[in-house]
Design an enzyme around this catalytic site. Structure first.
Site, short mmCIF file in Angstrom:
data_model
loop_
_atom_site.label_atom_id
_atom_site.label_comp_id
_atom_site.label_asym_id
_atom_site.label_seq_id
_atom_site.Cartn_x
_atom_site.Cartn_y
_atom_site.Cartn_z
N LEU A 58 17.39 95.81 116.44
CA LEU A 58 17.07 96.25 115.08
C LEU A 58 15.84 97.17 115.18
O LEU A 58 14.70 96.75 115.01
CB LEU A 58 16.79 95.04 114.19
CG LEU A 58 16.86 95.22 112.68
CD1 LEU A 58 17.00 93.87 112.00
CD2 LEU A 58 15.67 95.97 112.13
N GLU A 60 15.45 101.26 114.29
CA GLU A 60 16.06 102.55 113.96
C GLU A 60 15.39 103.72 114.66
O GLU A 60 16.06 104.69 115.04
CB GLU A 60 16.01 102.75 112.43
CG GLU A 60 16.99 101.89 111.66
CD GLU A 60 16.53 100.46 111.45
OE1 GLU A 60 17.35 99.62 111.02
OE2 GLU A 60 15.33 100.20 111.72
N PRO A 89 12.33 104.72 109.43
CA PRO A 89 11.73 104.65 110.77
C PRO A 89 12.29 105.68 111.74
O PRO A 89 11.63 106.05 112.70
CB PRO A 89 12.08 103.21 111.24
CG PRO A 89 12.28 102.45 109.98
CD PRO A 89 12.92 103.42 109.03
N HIS A 129 19.00 98.93 100.05
CA HIS A 129 20.38 99.12 100.48
C HIS A 129 21.15 100.07 99.57
O HIS A 129 22.36 100.22 99.71
CB HIS A 129 21.11 97.77 100.50
CG HIS A 129 20.49 96.73 101.39
ND1 HIS A 129 19.26 96.21 101.15
CD2 HIS A 129 20.95 96.13 102.51
CE1 HIS A 129 18.97 95.31 102.09
NE2 HIS A 129 19.98 95.25 102.92
#
Length: 325
Positions: A58, A60, A89, A129
């Site tokens: 995890l 990015e 990120p 999201h």
């Protein structure tokens, strides 16, 4: 020919490229055994193995950085960022390295990377999201930004994006991932990038949109037609660079323009389209340009989500406002 959803068409396109181009590799969080958070890589790990379909931590920024390194060495990475709100990120690598590699090396190297990410709200997800920040990346020279509006378009545009020699941010509208099914021939035929698609021809008003909003705009166009208003609906498809010619030709015919997008209004892509028409098509306009957008606020939680996303009613009202003008 079986009908498929958009998310299935996206998996089909990746499978085609993995099977026909050994330089293609798929990577991202949970893209392997799990098949991705939305199952957009479903079946790829079983068919092509861990060398070609790679689960990542995890992280990015690391995913984007790996893509730059792979692309510089002749590979074609296709990376998934699980939600657009998690893209930030990775922006360091996208803006400072991915977009500049061709320029920095004076053409000796290119950066054929595709960053896939879900786009927009409408699925009752938390705020991070449900982002629609396409204008942030569209502003960066060297990055192509693409957003499909149907299963067939997603298949063809993703093939073209993977084959492109430069980086592409490929936005996948979550709200229509499984909304409709289409017959999509798995024949490896790419759709052209950098062009708009006219989804419906009309004479009275031009409505430009992209992604999930095409569904709402087409519904609005149907209701307008029942009221005697002929709306021409244009799917932008490639957000950057913008196909100005198609839009200007349509405005020259209709004399009116409505722009619809889910992203916030301030500095949105709609403002750039309006500026293009004001600069090159001002004398064709019979009324002021109308924009129907999300609001200049963080995307709300699901109880207010439908109030944030432009509605069919708001689109119809904007079209009528241009006709009144």
């Amino acid at each position: 020919m079986p009908k498929v959803t958009m998310v299935e068409a996206i998996a089909m396109a990746q499978a085609w490229e993995l099977a026909h181009d050994p330089s293609v590799v798929v990577l991202g969080e949970d893209v392997g055994k799990s098949g991705g958070v939305f199952r957009a890589t479903s079946g790829l790990f079983e068919k092509f193995g861990a060398d070609r379909v790679q689960d990542t931590p995890l992280a990015e920024n690391m995913i984007a950085g790996m893509c730059v390194g792979m692309a510089a060495q002749g590979m074609r990475p296709v990376a998934e960022i699980q939600f657009m709100g998690f893209l930030y990120p990775a922006v360091d690598q996208i803006v400072n390295h991915m977009s500049r590699l061709r320029h920095r090396t004076r053409g000796r190297l290119s950066c054929p990377v595709v960053i896939r990410t879900p786009h927009g709200g409408g699925i009752h997800a938390p705020e991070h999201h449900s982002e629609s920040v396409e204008s942030m990346i569209a502003h960066v020279p060297g990055i192509r930004v693409v957003c499909p509006s149907s299963p067939a378009r997603a298949y063809g545009l993703l093939l073209a994006s993977i084959r492109d020699p430069d980086p592409v941010l490929f936005l996948e509208p979550t709200r229509i991932y499984r909304l409709v099914k289409q017959e999509v021939p798995d024949d490896g035929v790419a759709a052209p990038l950098d062009v708009c698609y006219i989804l419906r021809e009309g004479e009275d008003v031009t409505i430009v949109t992209w992604g999930a909003m095409t569904t709402d705009v087409l519904q609005a166009a149907e209701q307008l037609a029942a009221q005697g208003v002929s709306a021409e609906v244009i799917d932008l498809a490639t957000i950057s660079p913008i196909d100005a010619e198609t839009i200007l030709d349509s405005v020259a015919k209709t004399g009116r323009l409505v722009i619809v997008h889910e992203a916030a209004r301030n500095c949105g892509v709609g403002a750039e389209i309006a500026a293009i028409v004001a600069e090159h098509g001002l004398y064709d306009l019979l009324a002021p340009i109308q924009r129907v957008t999300g609001f200049d606020t963080v995307v709300p939680l699901y109880r207010l989500e439908n109030d944030y996303i432009p509605s069919v009613t708001r689109i119809i009202d904007a079209a009528k406002a241009t006709l009144a003008g």
